[in-house]
Design a protein around this motif. Structure first.
Motif, short mmCIF file in Angstrom:
data_model
loop_
_atom_site.label_atom_id
_atom_site.label_comp_id
_atom_site.label_asym_id
_atom_site.label_seq_id
_atom_site.Cartn_x
_atom_site.Cartn_y
_atom_site.Cartn_z
N ILE A 47 0.27 4.82 8.35
CA ILE A 47 -1.14 5.19 8.46
C ILE A 47 -1.31 6.66 8.10
CG2 ILE A 47 -3.03 5.51 10.10
CD1 ILE A 47 -2.06 3.00 11.52
N LEU A 48 -0.41 7.51 8.62
CA LEU A 48 -0.51 8.94 8.32
C LEU A 48 -0.20 9.21 6.85
CD1 LEU A 48 1.06 10.53 11.50
CD2 LEU A 48 -1.33 10.44 10.82
N PRO A 65 -3.33 8.56 -0.56
CA PRO A 65 -4.04 7.27 -0.45
C PRO A 65 -3.57 6.25 -1.49
CG PRO A 65 -5.56 9.12 -0.47
CD PRO A 65 -4.22 9.66 -0.80
N ILE A 117 -0.72 7.31 4.33
CA ILE A 117 -1.83 6.94 3.45
C ILE A 117 -2.94 7.98 3.49
CG2 ILE A 117 -3.62 5.19 3.13
CD1 ILE A 117 -1.52 3.14 3.79
N GLN A 118 -3.07 8.67 4.64
CA GLN A 118 -4.05 9.76 4.68
C GLN A 118 -3.69 10.81 3.63
OE1 GLN A 118 -6.26 9.17 6.87
NE2 GLN A 118 -5.15 7.71 8.13
N VAL A 133 0.83 -1.20 0.00
CA VAL A 133 0.00 0.00 0.00
C VAL A 133 0.87 1.25 0.00
CG1 VAL A 133 -1.65 1.30 1.37
CG2 VAL A 133 -1.94 -1.14 1.10
#
Lengths: 541, 379
Positions: free
Chosen positions: A521-522, A528, A524-525, A479
């Motif tokens: 996680i950040l 994306p 991907i914000q 990802v």
């Protein structure tokens, strides 16, 4: 391991060592028969109660110039010099495992067959004697045939040279021809000269990364002689810089190594998830199957771990690919276009596979033997050495990546895969058998997971939970890199590995991992679609 | 408050609440009124087990709210559950007072063991029940708010969101395993003595906790029903089925998602808080990704987007787990794994789907139920 030499006064030790050296230097092959009786007497002297008498006896052995002295002392150090209880003759135990020990006569060297351990008496030693023996033996190594042994022996001498020894070393230097050994001997001499207050000696020590030399320089930098202290200080600063550089390189290496593991684990997923869009939560278990294949191969080919590892590369690929085909046919094909359901179903498959391994093989970890050519490390300098198995895995990851790139870019299959993922209906209209492409692609991705398992088996224990620990990381890498982009997976895996290793020293392993997860996680914000988002038609899928 | 009253007019809610109340009453009576030797006596052990199932059921309802009606497959709801549980656990730890093994008046045993000399700041206030109970809602709620805000704002949906939620709970698990975090490391919090002054070992307290779990489940169910039955619920279902279209119609989908996600996380927190005193321990394994994904299977088995299906699924799977792990523990993962595959491949609508099919003639579910259509999927 540093040996406790503190038990004995340095001068005593040096005397023994010097004695030993002088006898070695003067050593000529002497007929063993002439000393047969003498040998028995020497050994008898070793078997006394008082350790002080033993120390003297050891000196006698060294002085005796007996060609068997080395073997005796080594055996004594290892506790393998023993006495038969019934006739009191001295033997050397060649293998002290189990109850029956094979022994040979200490005097003649003849094999005496196996003797029960109960029929033997060991000649005991204490720590002081151990230190004495070790230093004596290390000096013997300075005259060994093999370069490596001489290098190691010379290395050990750094910081331990004193006046008597230095003369011996001077003489040794004259006859030594190997550059590496010479360099170390000269360093050992320079440390001695530095201790005597010789400023010139600093020059020879500058740039060395050896920790004993650093200790000597640090001590010199606090000396009363301003010139010496100053020179030593400068040398230390330059060494410190080099050390920092080497530490940086080491971190980079570990980062790349971890990164290569991540890339290997994720690259198969980049095919099944990234290209096909199938969420395969059992991917980790396919890795596990590859690792178990390596283990099984080594069980099939006992005594040939290297061959087994090489053979398990195709075997691991096949096993995982077949398992992948089975998963695709039995579960995934029915869930086309329902990614969340696919996720759940394949998670179920992963649970079944894990439990299957636990039930059929064992819930315990299995160890895969590292073949000889993969163990050890590549020594760059005193502060930097690269472990070979990690180096191999790094290379393997790059080869697998290149191979996969070739398949996707240059083969008919790759073309068809890309066609089917971009526009399935159109691809079918052009005569591509989409179902077959699905199976083959999934098999390819799964097979690569198997390859990852073969490589991982060299680095970690092989257990039922092996896959589970990589699945989240793998998804993160894919990802992070950008779904559907193999280059992205490579860059993402490597950079995550390096970030992790850079964070680790000051955050600790667990916290570093957490920080990396939070970072992703950040990230991907913010983006994306990952580092390298797909553009064009493929992006719409 | 008419939106809260609406669920009571629905036939399915009435039936669900009726069954739940009867079950609670029967079990309570059978436990308290009958002597221990009586054949119909329900042992306190069973009552606690049922109470545990009920708290799991509430958790499943929370997951169904976001997965069934919002299309968000959260693989991290175990984290909210565990946070609620830890908030409750911290309160229970503080209640121990000086009765711990080391007898320290303030510090819990594990902190004394780690040579800590004072309570960390985040442990302050947990000696007060109201504060701890507020944290049961707030800790998961705030985490969900922050996480959801970041995720929904940048329109992370579908599989990506699932994997990120999984990473979230995984990261929390790693964090809580650390002793330095001050939550007891891998031993977690345990050895509780009493809750609100009631001895946790006594039968009456255990029945009380069982009833509390049942009541919490009923309330949670009503809240969820009220949400999905309201206009907000319609927007949820619309965004689940066609997110972009709903956005084009002018709805702020991310706000709806965020609100429902936070409510769901709070419900999960309550479930965790009820779970902890009944099992007597909370440790980081509740954060494990496996547990979170197991919850999803309860819901999948029961049937998505029905709420009562989630309850059925949670109770059935956990009952099966209790039986299996007692009789043949090694078979449990086979059964669970098989369940994942079977439910998704053969039974996409779950048990509720079977029931609905069976009762199709006698009762129509009416609008606003948000039944899943076969082809729906959120990518």
């Amino acid at each position: 391991m540093r040996i406790p030499c503190t038990f004995m006064a340095p001068t005593v030790m040096t005397r023994i060592v010097t004695l030993l050296l002088s006898c070695l230097l003067a050593w000529l092959p002497v007929a063993a028969s002439a000393q047969e009786d003498n040998g028995q007497a020497l050994l008898e002297a070793l078997d006394v109660r008082a350790f002080s008498e033993k120390a003297a006896a050891i000196e006698d052995v060294i002085e005796s110039q007996d060609p068997r002295a080395n073997a005796w002392l080594e055996a004594l150090l290892d506790g393998k010099l023993q006495r038969l209880k019934d006739d009191g003759s001295f033997v050397i135990v060649t293998d002290n495992v189990g109850r029956q020990w094979p022994v040979e006569d200490a005097l003649s060297g003849e094999s005496l067959g196996e003797v029960s351990r109960r029929d033997l008496d060991r000649i005991t030693i204490n720590n002081a004697l151990r230190g004495q023996l070790r230093s004596a033996l290390s000096m013997i190594d300075l005259f060994a045939e093999s370069r490596e042994a001489r290098q190691a022996a010379a290395q050990k001498l750094i910081g331990k040279v004193d006046a008597e020894l230095s003369e011996t070393l001077e003489r040794r230097l004259e006859s030594e021809e190997d550059d590496q050994v010479r360099r170390r001997l000269e360093q050992a001499m320079a440390v001695y000269r530095l201790e005597q207050g010789d400023v010139q000696a600093v020059e020879r020590l500058t740039g060395s990364l050896n920790s004993d030399i650093r200790v000597a320089l640090t001590r010199a930098s606090q000396s009363d002689d301003a010139a010496v202290a100053d020179a030593a200080q400068r040398a230390l600063v330059s060494i410190e810089q080099q050390l920092k550089l080497n530490r940086g390189l080491e971190t980079l290496y570990f980062g790349l190594s971890l990164g290569s593991v991540l890339v290997l684990a994720a690259i198969g997923l980049a095919i099944t998830f990234g290209v096909m869009g199938v969420i395969n939560m059992a991917h980790g278990e396919l890795i596990m199957l590859g690792a178990y294949t390596t283990w099984a191969m080594q069980q099939l080919l006992p005594g040939q771990p290297g061959l087994a590892v090489i053979l398990s590369i195709p075997a691991g690929f096949l096993v995982a690919a077949l398992a992948g085909i089975a998963i695709e046919r039995s579960v995934i094909q029915f869930l086309k276009g329902r990614p969340l359901e696919t996720l759940l179903a394949t998670f179920g498959v992963s649970l079944i596979l894990q439990q299957l391994v636990r039930t059929v093989i064992s819930p315990l970890n299995r160890t895969v033997v590292t073949p000889e050519w993969m163990s050890g490390s590549l020594v760059i300098n005193d502060a930097l050495s690269l472990t070979l198995n990690r180096l191999y895995v790094l290379g393997f990851a790059l080869v697998v990546f290149a191979g996969l790139m070739l398949v996707m870019r240059r083969t008919r299959l790759g073309l068809e895969v890309r066609a089917v993922t971009q526009n399935r209906a159109m691809a079918r209209a052009m005569g591509i058998r989409a179902t077959r492409v699905d199976i083959l692609t999934f098999a390819l991705g799964s097979g690569v997971a198997g390859l990852a398992g073969v490589a991982l088996a060299q680095l970690t224990n092989v257990g039922p939970n092996l896959g589970q620990s990589y699945i989240i990381d793998s998804f993160m890498v894919v990802v992070f890199g950008g779904v559907g982009n193999l280059w992205g997976t490579l860059v993402a895996g490597m950079s995550l590995g390096i970030i992790n290793q850079v964070l680790e020293p000051w955050a600790g392993a667990v916290l570093a991992k957490i920080l990396v997860l939070v970072f992703i996680i950040l990230f991907i914000q913010k983006r994306p679609r990952g580092l390298f988002p797909q553009k064009g038609r493929a992006a719409e899928g | 408050m008419h939106w809260l009253g609406r669920p009571f007019q629905e036939r399915s809610t009435q039936r669900f609440l009726g069954i739940l109340i009867v079950a609670l009453a029967v079990v309570t009576v059978l436990n308290l009124a009958l002597p221990a030797g009586h054949p119909l006596h329900v042992s306190t052990y069973t009552v606690t087990l049922l109470g545990k199932y009920l708290s799991y059921a509430l958790l499943a309802v929370a997951v169904d709210l976001v997965w069934g009606y919002l299309g968000i497959l959260s693989l991290g709801h175990g984290a909210f559950f565990a946070l609620g549980g830890y908030a409750m656990g911290m309160y229970l730890m503080r209640q121990i007072g000086d009765r711990g093994v080391y007898g320290h008046p303030v510090l819990p045993d594990f902190m004394v063991f780690l040579n800590w000399d004072s309570l960390p700041w985040y442990w302050q206030g947990f000696d007060m029940a109201w504060f701890a109970f507020a944290m049961v809602l707030l800790a998961p709620g705030v985490l969900a708010l922050v996480f959801g805000f970041l995720a929904f704002r940048s329109r992370v949906t579908g599989v990506y969101l699932s994997i990120i939620t999984q990473a979230l709970t995984f990261a929390l698990m790693l964090a809580f395993f650390r002793n330095e975090m001050g939550f007891g490391g891998n031993n977690g919090l345990t050895d509780f003595k009493e809750l609100l002054g009631f001895n946790l070992r006594s039968d009456v307290t255990r029945v009380g906790l069982f009833i509390a779990s049942g009541v919490a489940l009923a309330l949670g169910y009503i809240v969820c029903r009220a949400i999905v039955g309201s206009k907000l619920g319609r927007v949820c279902i619309a965004s689940r089925d066609a997110e972009a279209r709903t956005r084009f119609l002018g709805y702020r989908v991310e706000r709806v998602q965020l609100f429902v996600f936070v409510v769901s996380a709070m419900l999960a927190g309550v479930a965790g808080a009820l779970y902890v005193p009944q099992v007597g321990i909370i440790n980081p394994s509740e954060f494990s990704p496996l547990f979170s994904i197991e919850i999803v299977v309860w819901v999948a088995l029961g049937g998505r987007a029905t709420l009562y299906g989630a309850v059925i699924g949670a109770i059935l799977v956990n009952y099966a787990k209790t039986v299996f792990t007692g009789v043949m523990p090694e078979a449990w993962l086979f059964a669970l794994g098989g369940l994942f595959v079977l439910v998704t491949v053969l039974l996409p609508k779950g048990i509720a789907g079977l029931l609905a099919w069976r009762f199709k003639r006698s009762e129509s579910s009416g609008p606003g139920h948000g039944d899943l259509t076969a082809g729906e999927a959120t990518t």
